[in-house]
Design an enzyme around this catalytic site. Structure first.
Site, short mmCIF file in Angstrom:
data_model
loop_
_atom_site.label_atom_id
_atom_site.label_comp_id
_atom_site.label_asym_id
_atom_site.label_seq_id
_atom_site.Cartn_x
_atom_site.Cartn_y
_atom_site.Cartn_z
N ASP A 94 -6.11 5.65 -8.08
CA ASP A 94 -4.76 5.82 -7.21
C ASP A 94 -4.34 7.53 -7.57
O ASP A 94 -5.37 8.31 -7.93
CB ASP A 94 -3.58 5.00 -7.97
CG ASP A 94 -3.18 5.36 -9.30
OD1 ASP A 94 -3.56 6.17 -9.92
OD2 ASP A 94 -2.39 4.64 -9.80
N ARG A 109 8.65 -0.01 -8.38
CA ARG A 109 8.55 1.51 -8.80
C ARG A 109 8.84 2.42 -7.53
O ARG A 109 8.12 2.47 -6.57
CB ARG A 109 7.18 1.91 -9.44
CG ARG A 109 7.16 3.27 -9.66
CD ARG A 109 5.87 3.48 -10.62
NE ARG A 109 4.61 3.33 -10.10
CZ ARG A 109 3.58 3.74 -10.63
NH1 ARG A 109 3.64 4.33 -11.96
NH2 ARG A 109 2.43 3.85 -10.25
#
Length: 571
Positions: free
Chosen positions: A472, A186
């Site tokens: 996160d 990603r």
């Protein structure tokens, strides 16, 4: 795009110059401002940098146009407008087209694990028993120069199957098993710059650096014996419109042509993690139809995007973040429509993240957390999802068991779960205001988590275990924007805070008290050595600013940019 001046050295105490005597060999127009390292130079070769530079020059104006489209949409929403389905692309939504067939190599994606590109993490994730490992340069990574470059070294070695790690403390050597998860990467979103690499006088686009360097050093391995649809594989984040998918499709076409690999070899899953993108799912798949392997419910960022999109709408305030789950009507509708759309187009509909982590010192609490994971995954597989995400290897057996036992036609449900009922969803289903209470504890938790996450991010950790959850950037964003929203509209708190309105004085007291709690929890020495005070200032400023910043990490990024005084060399 971010201007040159935004990332020039400032009097920021964190930003500093490093000493060194060598430079990177770069093409014309390229300047590397990160620290020189002989290992990094094997990634930042002249040819690799030329490939990234060619991508930057070909697509930068398209990216600027797409970012301008985001700004125009934001202005409409802030002036009372609502996102919705585009009448001009109705023919795409109602058409009978499908995406390219899913390659056998990634047909089975029942459980995927995600994590940063740290060396030990890469090995453990690939060995975890998951079907896919998504190596993350985005929300799970603090994008310092060191983290990014070491991440590319680690992925190069993983693709070459030479990666090892010697844990000195345990005197243990980690290496890859014979059978490993499929590797997806990603890159960062379109909006993020890479301030250590300047191309033609401006910071490079972060995602083109991430994609370009990984592709350049990996494509030959995929080309050897694999052919169409065998990779490299990617996850694409933070899209808001199909025009952004079109750029990625053109990038993939350009890369395949350059490498001499078959069109459609690169495959990507798009994270539907912004509210505007949910109305563009068919269009996004259509743009990527030769390169797509589905969509993913990026539900934490989706909650963040809901607040950001409706920042000018006082009638759409979020309750405590712990109450905004998949039982909320707008969240369930989003999941149902994603499944329906993906299966109609013959690609994977991936579920969301299980953020729980093992609770090693409390077996009862650990089992309770695992039961929550099982229930969430059972909901996903029964709804029609083809796979799911886990943040920790310890969750993989439970997730795998649920999907295996309830997915009768493994390896996926693409052709067995054609969801017809989602076709009756209307725009209001996707926009319905979430229900629940707003409490003092919710305000405190947001503040405590946001500050601790930022403190870790500023010191190089982008994925942080806090209160038995893996946090996160996405979950930190929820904390930030919810605090901002409650402050802006003077929310009256429920529960013990009944009759109390959120204002600057209250928030100031909460910040002070939560900082004291953080110091008690982490210990005085760790608190003193950590960047908690700097994180507090940054988080507080973000929560109290009159105009909501689009991304927390854009504001924080300049704190981790470190320039090298020796400019790149051209040999």
């Amino acid at each position: 795009m971010v201007s040159f001046e935004t990332f020039l050295p400032t009097n920021n105490p964190v930003q500093r110059k490093n000493s060194g005597t060598m430079g990177y060999d770069v093409p014309e127009g390229v300047d590397i401002r990160g620290r020189y390292d002989p290992e990094f130079s094997k990634i930042l070769t002249r040819d690799a940098l030329q490939f990234v530079t060619d991508l930057q020059r070909e697509f930068r104006n398209h990216i600027k146009y797409a970012m301008e489209g985001r700004r125009e949409a934001k202005l409409r929403y802030n002036n009372g407008g609502l996102p919705g389905f585009d009448p001009a692309t109705k023919y795409i939504r109602e058409g009978e087209w499908v995406c390219a067939p899913v390659p056998a190599a990634v047909a089975d994606r029942r459980v995927e694990i995600t994590g940063p590109v740290e060396r030990k993490m890469v090995i453990n994730a690939l060995n975890s028993g998951a079907k896919v490992f998504m190596a993350d340069f985005e929300d799970a990574l603090s994008p310092s120069w060191e983290n990014l470059m070491r991440g590319h070294v680690n992925l190069r070695d993983a693709v070459n199957r030479t990666i090892t790690f010697h844990d000195q403390a345990r005197n243990k050597v980690y290496k890859l098993n014979d059978q490993t998860a499929k590797l997806f990467v990603r890159p960062r979103g379109w909006h993020l710059p890479e301030a250590h690499i300047f191309i033609d006088g401006e910071p490079a686009t972060g995602c083109l650096v991430d994609f370009g360097l990984y592709f350049f050093h990996s494509y030959a391995n995929f080309r050897k014996a694999q052919g169409q649809g065998f990779g490299p594989f990617f996850y694409l984040p933070k899209m808001e419109h199909s025009r952004e998918a079109r750029i990625w499709n053109n990038v993939f076409d350009r890369a395949e042509k350059w490498a001499g690999i078959e069109k459609g070899s690169i495959r990507a899953t798009v994270l539907i993690e912004t509210l505007p993108a949910v109305f563009q799912m068919n269009e996004i798949l259509y743009e990527l139809r030769d390169h797509s392997v589905g969509l993913n419910c990026g539900r934490w960022d989706y909650i963040f995007s809901y607040v950001k999109t409706f920042q000018g709408h006082p009638d759409r305030l979020l309750p405590d973040r712990v109450q905004v789950g998949m039982a909320q009507h707008f969240m369930r509708s989003y999941s149902d429509l994603l499944i329906h759309t993906c299966h109609k187009r013959d690609v994977h509909a991936m579920g969301g993240m299980a953020a729980q982590i093992p609770i090693r010192d409390d077996p009862a609490a650990n089992e309770a957390a695992l039961e929550l994971v099982r229930k969430d995954k059972l909901r996903e597989v029964k709804a029609g999802h083809d796979g799911t995400w886990a943040a920790h290897p310890g969750l993989i057996p439970a997730c795998m068991e649920v999907f295996t036992n309830n997915m009768t036609n493994a390896p996926n449900q693409i052709h067995s779960m054609k969801r017809q009922d989602a076709s009756v969803l209307i725009e209001e289903d996707l926009l319905q205001s979430p229900r629940g209470v707003r409490t003092m504890e919710g305000l405190r938790l947001n503040t405590r988590v946001g500050i601790q996450y930022l403190a870790a991010w500023l010191t190089g950790a982008g994925s942080v275990p806090l209160y038995n959850l893996m946090e996160d950037a996405a979950t930190a964003e929820i904390s930030r924007v919810q605090n901002w929203q409650w402050l802006k509209y003077g929310v009256e708190l429920d529960g013990d805070g009944l009759g109390v309105k959120v204002n600057l004085d209250l928030f100031g007291r909460v910040v002070e008290e939560e900082m004291a709690r953080i110091e008690r929890e982490v210990g005085k020495e760790k608190f003193k050595k950590g960047m908690y005070k700097e994180a507090c200032k940054l988080f507080t400023r973000q929560c109290t600013t009159p105009i909501l910043d689009d991304f927390l990490t854009l504001d924080a990024y300049n704190n981790i940019v470190m320039y090298h005084p020796i400019r790149s060399s051209r040999l």
